[in-house]
Design an enzyme around this catalytic site. Structure first.
Site, PDB file in Angstrom:
ATOM      1  N   HIS A  61       0.422  -1.132  -0.074  1.00  0.00           N
ATOM      2  CA  HIS A  61       0.003   0.055  -0.050  1.00  0.00           C
ATOM      3  C   HIS A  61       0.910   0.801  -0.038  1.00  0.00           C
ATOM      4  O   HIS A  61       2.048   1.447   0.678  1.00  0.00           O
ATOM      5  CB  HIS A  61      -0.952  -0.087   1.097  1.00  0.00           C
ATOM      6  CG  HIS A  61      -0.445  -0.392   3.071  1.00  0.00           C
ATOM      7  ND1 HIS A  61       0.160  -1.248   3.180  1.00  0.00           N
ATOM      8  CD2 HIS A  61       0.421   0.443   3.603  1.00  0.00           C
ATOM      9  CE1 HIS A  61       0.742  -1.244   4.295  1.00  0.00           C
ATOM     10  NE2 HIS A  61       0.709  -0.050   4.576  1.00  0.00           N
TER      11      HIS A  61
ATOM     12  N   HIS B  48       1.075   5.128   0.831  1.00  0.00           N
ATOM     13  CA  HIS B  48       0.261   6.615   1.910  1.00  0.00           C
ATOM     14  C   HIS B  48      -0.118   6.995   1.405  1.00  0.00           C
ATOM     15  O   HIS B  48       1.010   8.105   1.146  1.00  0.00           O
ATOM     16  CB  HIS B  48       1.059   5.809   3.712  1.00  0.00           C
ATOM     17  CG  HIS B  48       0.777   5.461   4.127  1.00  0.00           C
ATOM     18  ND1 HIS B  48       0.045   5.152   5.807  1.00  0.00           N
ATOM     19  CD2 HIS B  48       1.355   4.213   4.494  1.00  0.00           C
ATOM     20  CE1 HIS B  48       0.419   4.121   6.098  1.00  0.00           C
ATOM     21  NE2 HIS B  48       1.766   3.241   5.197  1.00  0.00           N
TER      22      HIS B  48
HETATM   23  P1  5GP Z   1       1.884   0.241   6.938  1.00  0.00           P
HETATM   24  O1  5GP Z   1       2.200   0.534   8.673  1.00  0.00           O
HETATM   25  O2  5GP Z   1       1.925  -1.393   7.085  1.00  0.00           O
HETATM   26  O3  5GP Z   1       2.516   1.273   6.555  1.00  0.00           O
HETATM   27  O4  5GP Z   1       0.681   1.076   7.631  1.00  0.00           O
HETATM   28  C1  5GP Z   1      -0.375   0.551   7.253  1.00  0.00           C
HETATM   29  C2  5GP Z   1      -1.102   1.537   7.395  1.00  0.00           C
HETATM   30  O5  5GP Z   1      -2.939   1.089   7.764  1.00  0.00           O
HETATM   31  C3  5GP Z   1      -1.402   1.974   8.933  1.00  0.00           C
HETATM   32  O6  5GP Z   1      -1.866   4.143   8.521  1.00  0.00           O
HETATM   33  C4  5GP Z   1      -2.659   1.540   9.293  1.00  0.00           C
HETATM   34  O7  5GP Z   1      -3.729   2.948  10.151  1.00  0.00           O
HETATM   35  C5  5GP Z   1      -3.757   1.172   8.350  1.00  0.00           C
HETATM   36  N1  5GP Z   1      -5.231   0.549   8.471  1.00  0.00           N
HETATM   37  C6  5GP Z   1      -4.658  -0.507   9.247  1.00  0.00           C
HETATM   38  N2  5GP Z   1      -6.018  -1.423   9.759  1.00  0.00           N
HETATM   39  C7  5GP Z   1      -6.813  -0.381   9.251  1.00  0.00           C
HETATM   40  C8  5GP Z   1      -8.104  -1.125   8.457  1.00  0.00           C
HETATM   41  O8  5GP Z   1      -8.989  -2.593   8.961  1.00  0.00           O
HETATM   42  N3  5GP Z   1      -8.757  -0.375   8.375  1.00  0.00           N
HETATM   43  C9  5GP Z   1      -8.097   1.065   7.399  1.00  0.00           C
HETATM   44  N4  5GP Z   1      -9.017   2.106   6.699  1.00  0.00           N
HETATM   45  N5  5GP Z   1      -7.142   1.298   7.538  1.00  0.00           N
HETATM   46  C10 5GP Z   1      -6.013   0.444   8.510  1.00  0.00           C
END
Ligand code: 5GP
Ligand code: ZN
Length: 116
Positions: free
Chosen positions: A102, A104
């Protein structure tokens, strides 16, 4: 990991709720549940790719499309005027917590550097 037990696969298929921003045949975008900026949107491929590290040559066009969709969403949210940031955390030490690739998209405030 597949559609049944990956939270982002579940969101992209509509099996789990999310605040959708954009969808086409390859890409899904939705608001982050814990926003770190006034605009914080996650842009994902519908295809399950665990991280950038898990991609291969055949995924190049999809990776490029994710970037161009991010650019268009930034414009939709008027972020192109003042600027914005795209982040692709990869692996645990890179800050990745959800293992479905993903981007951001962060904007709406001044974003400092380095990010920490
Ligand atoms: P990472 O740390 O893997 O780069 O980012 C994961 C992101 O996914 C985090 O910013 C977290 O807040 C978001 N996130 C995790 N679970 C969910 C979810 O169930 N729904 C949404 N909308 N965001 C999520
Ligand atoms: Zn997935």
């Amino acid at each position: 990991m597949n559609e049944g037990n990956c939270i982002f696969c579940r969101i992209a298929s509509g099996a789990s709720p999310a605040r959708k921003v954009y969808e086409d045949e390859d890409v899904f975008a939705f608001h982050d549940i814990h926003p770190q900026a006034p605009v914080h949107i996650l842009i994902i491929p519908k295809k399950h790719l665990a991280s950038l590290e898990e991609t291969e040559e055949a995924d190049q066009a999809l990776l490029g499309k994710l970037l161009y969709v991010a650019r268009n969403i930034a414009r939709d949210f008027e972020l192109h005027r003042n600027g914005y940031r795209l982040v692709l955390n990869t692996g645990r030490q890179g800050g990745q917590t959800v293992f479905h690739l993903h981007f951001h998209l962060l904007g709406g405030r001044y974003l400092y550097w380095p990010p920490g």
